[in-house]
Design a protein around this motif. Structure first.
Motif, PDB file in Angstrom:
ATOM      1  N   ASP A  11       0.887  -1.167   0.000  1.00 34.58           N
ATOM      2  CA  ASP A  11       0.000   0.000   0.000  1.00 34.58           C
ATOM      3  C   ASP A  11       0.923   1.214   0.000  1.00 34.58           C
ATOM      4  O   ASP A  11       1.648   1.445   0.967  1.00 34.58           O
ATOM      5  CB  ASP A  11      -0.863  -0.042   1.272  1.00 34.58           C
ATOM      6  CG  ASP A  11      -1.648   1.239   1.503  1.00 34.58           C
ATOM      7  OD1 ASP A  11      -1.534   2.179   0.694  1.00 34.58           O
ATOM      8  OD2 ASP A  11      -2.378   1.293   2.521  1.00 34.58           O
ATOM      9  N   ASP A  51      -6.753  -0.763  -0.903  1.00 35.42           N
ATOM     10  CA  ASP A  51      -5.701   0.252  -1.090  1.00 35.42           C
ATOM     11  C   ASP A  51      -4.342  -0.361  -1.446  1.00 35.42           C
ATOM     12  O   ASP A  51      -3.331   0.339  -1.455  1.00 35.42           O
ATOM     13  CB  ASP A  51      -5.583   1.141   0.160  1.00 35.42           C
ATOM     14  CG  ASP A  51      -5.305   0.351   1.438  1.00 35.42           C
ATOM     15  OD1 ASP A  51      -5.010  -0.861   1.339  1.00 35.42           O
ATOM     16  OD2 ASP A  51      -5.378   0.950   2.521  1.00 35.42           O
ATOM     17  N   ASP A  52      -4.316  -1.652  -1.736  1.00 39.07           N
ATOM     18  CA  ASP A  52      -3.041  -2.326  -2.014  1.00 39.07           C
ATOM     19  C   ASP A  52      -2.825  -2.547  -3.507  1.00 39.07           C
ATOM     20  O   ASP A  52      -3.773  -2.836  -4.232  1.00 39.07           O
ATOM     21  CB  ASP A  52      -3.012  -3.694  -1.326  1.00 39.07           C
ATOM     22  CG  ASP A  52      -3.260  -3.578   0.163  1.00 39.07           C
ATOM     23  OD1 ASP A  52      -2.659  -2.689   0.783  1.00 39.07           O
ATOM     24  OD2 ASP A  52      -4.078  -4.358   0.689  1.00 39.07           O
ATOM     25  N   ASP A 130      -7.663  -7.328   1.520  1.00 38.63           N
ATOM     26  CA  ASP A 130      -7.360  -6.034   2.148  1.00 38.63           C
ATOM     27  C   ASP A 130      -8.166  -5.889   3.434  1.00 38.63           C
ATOM     28  O   ASP A 130      -9.250  -6.456   3.573  1.00 38.63           O
ATOM     29  CB  ASP A 130      -7.684  -4.885   1.187  1.00 38.63           C
ATOM     30  CG  ASP A 130      -7.166  -3.551   1.727  1.00 38.63           C
ATOM     31  OD1 ASP A 130      -6.114  -3.550   2.400  1.00 38.63           O
ATOM     32  OD2 ASP A 130      -7.819  -2.518   1.485  1.00 38.63           O
ATOM     33  N   LYS A 131      -7.615  -5.118   4.371  1.00 37.13           N
ATOM     34  CA  LYS A 131      -8.210  -4.872   5.691  1.00 37.13           C
ATOM     35  C   LYS A 131      -8.292  -6.158   6.505  1.00 37.13           C
ATOM     36  O   LYS A 131      -9.254  -6.381   7.249  1.00 37.13           O
ATOM     37  CB  LYS A 131      -9.604  -4.231   5.587  1.00 37.13           C
ATOM     38  CG  LYS A 131      -9.662  -2.993   4.730  1.00 37.13           C
ATOM     39  CD  LYS A 131      -8.777  -1.872   5.218  1.00 37.13           C
ATOM     40  CE  LYS A 131      -8.862  -0.671   4.284  1.00 37.13           C
ATOM     41  NZ  LYS A 131      -7.566  -0.005   4.086  1.00 37.13           N
ATOM     42  N   ASP A 235      -2.222  -6.873   5.012  1.00 34.46           N
ATOM     43  CA  ASP A 235      -3.108  -7.395   3.962  1.00 34.46           C
ATOM     44  C   ASP A 235      -2.426  -8.468   3.116  1.00 34.46           C
ATOM     45  O   ASP A 235      -1.471  -8.175   2.397  1.00 34.46           O
ATOM     46  CB  ASP A 235      -3.577  -6.221   3.110  1.00 34.46           C
ATOM     47  CG  ASP A 235      -4.083  -5.071   3.984  1.00 34.46           C
ATOM     48  OD1 ASP A 235      -4.783  -5.340   4.969  1.00 34.46           O
ATOM     49  OD2 ASP A 235      -3.742  -3.919   3.692  1.00 34.46           O
TER      50      ASP A 235
HETATM   51 MG    MG Z   1      -4.411  -2.310   2.610  1.00 31.09          MG
END
Ligand code: MG
Ligand code: F6R
Ligand code: MG
Length: 366
Positions: A11, A51-52, A130-131, A235
């Motif tokens: 990220d 967001d990665d 993600d997350k 993540d």
């Molecule tokens: Mg992320």
């Protein structure tokens, strides 16, 4: 032919909070990798999940190769530059060290790699979540590789009847890699004892016991072990070979229909259901819910087909509705009880500070 599949993920900045990278950032990373690919890579595929950004590439240089890792590191640095210039949030977030030292492990980016003897045709799935953290894969890959209730091939296919070997890493131990090898089916209960604790014991890889060939590689880095403090959730990415001696694509996907609860979600400090989403999924409700995407490929001499977006199907629309309900349901109880992670896993220090202050105000009485 021996081929290495490497996935390197970071990220390095996103739009509007921790939501998704900008097109300019993705383009920069794509252009950088394209400019360096000659003589190094056979093929590559660049994508985002939340967001990665993940760089999946194929080559013949083996795992942990300095040149491949350097390429990814420099691509993420170039991306960070664009993120900074254009004011993206969290620019360079996962590049935790200033200098590259031959391998991105321990520097922030997540890595999953395997060197394989390519089969006549080589289908595999690339997962990115993600997350959440690497323990998110414990349940689905346990079910896909060790439970005939999910993986019918374990009883139907003679190629799989010997079961699979699990390599499980203790991610709480940071001095070295601390790994145990356990065999399904005879060690099933021991495997379960470890995998129940998703923050401590994480599947690192899985191997076919009939051929010895590697089926799975998962990134197991923990960012707060590297940085000593919260810098974002770890993540995780994974590569899973399918068909023949391995579970079928659909058998590997099947356990994701549970939408099981994982660690992560808002501020990396909660529990939320893992939602199987279309490729390049973004983030929304309560900085989540935790998402997982899956791109299935065929490969010939390291050349990749286009990705098949295996969660982009009407079946998974119904699952997403159920998972959304699970997310809403657990969020109704806010901070209380199991909806928030235990003390040791909270990714922000606020609770610890508060408790220290409050400790002074407690009164002892009979
Ligand atoms: Mg992320
Ligand atoms: C979780 C995550 C987000 C952030 C949250 C606050 O992994 O990335 O939930 O923790 O948006 O972000 P900061 O602390 O950057 O304001
Ligand atoms: Mg982030």
């Amino acid at each position: 032919m021996k081929i290495t599949i490497s996935v390197l993920k970071a990220d390095v900045g996103s739009i509007g909070g921790h939501i998704k990278p900008s097109q300019a950032l993705l383009n920069e990373i794509k252009n950088f990798v394209a400019s360096q690919a000659k003589n190094l890579l056979i093929d590559y595929y660049i994508s985002s999940t939340g967001d990665d950004i993940a760089i999946l590439c194929t080559h013949t240089r083996g795992t942990g190769d300095a040149k491949i890792h350097q390429l990814a590191w420099e691509a993420f640095q170039a991306g960070t530059e664009v993120a900074r210039k254009t004011g993206l949030y969290g620019a360079g977030q996962d590049l935790l060290k200033d200098a590259f030292s031959g391998n991105v492990k321990g520097l922030g980016p997540a890595v999953a790699e395997m060197e394989i003897e390519e089969r006549e045709n080589e289908p595999f799935i690339f997962f990115a979540a993600d997350k959440t953290d690497p323990g998110a894969y414990n349940l689905p890959f346990y079910l896909a590789f060790a439970d005939p209730m999910y993986c019918s091939g374990l009883i139907l296919s003679p190629k799989m009847s010997q079961g699979f070997k699990f390599r499980i890493i203790d991610v709480g131990y940071t001095e070295k890699n601390k790994i145990i090898e356990l065999k399904a089916p005879e060690d099933l209960y021991d495997i379960a004892v470890l995998l129940r604790d998703t923050e401590r014991y994480v599947i690192e890889s899985i191997y076919s016991r009939s051929t010895g060939n590697q089926a799975v590689a998962i990134s197991t880095q923990r960012l707060h072990n590297i940085a000593g403090k919260y810098t974002g959730k770890d993540d995780p990415v994974a590569i899973v070979r399918v068909q023949g001696e391995f579970p079928a694509t659909g058998e590997v996907l099947a356990p994701f229909s549970i939408g099981h609860y994982v660690a992560g979600f808002m501020r990396g400090s909660h529990i939320g259901p893992l939602m199987p989403c279309k490729l390049n999924a973004t983030i929304s409700y309560f900085d989540g819910p935790p998402v997982v995407t899956a791109a299935a490929f065929s490969m010939k001499e390291g050349k990749l087909s286009e990705p098949a977006d295996v969660f982009d199907h009407p079946y998974w629309e119904a699952i997403r509705m159920q998972v959304a309900q699970k997310a809403t349901e657990i969020r109704r109880q806010g901070f209380c009880g199991p909806s928030m992670l235990p003390f040791s896993e909270l990714e922000y220090g606020g609770v610890v500070e508060k408790l220290n202050q409050l400790e002074k105000r407690f009164i002892l009485s009979d």
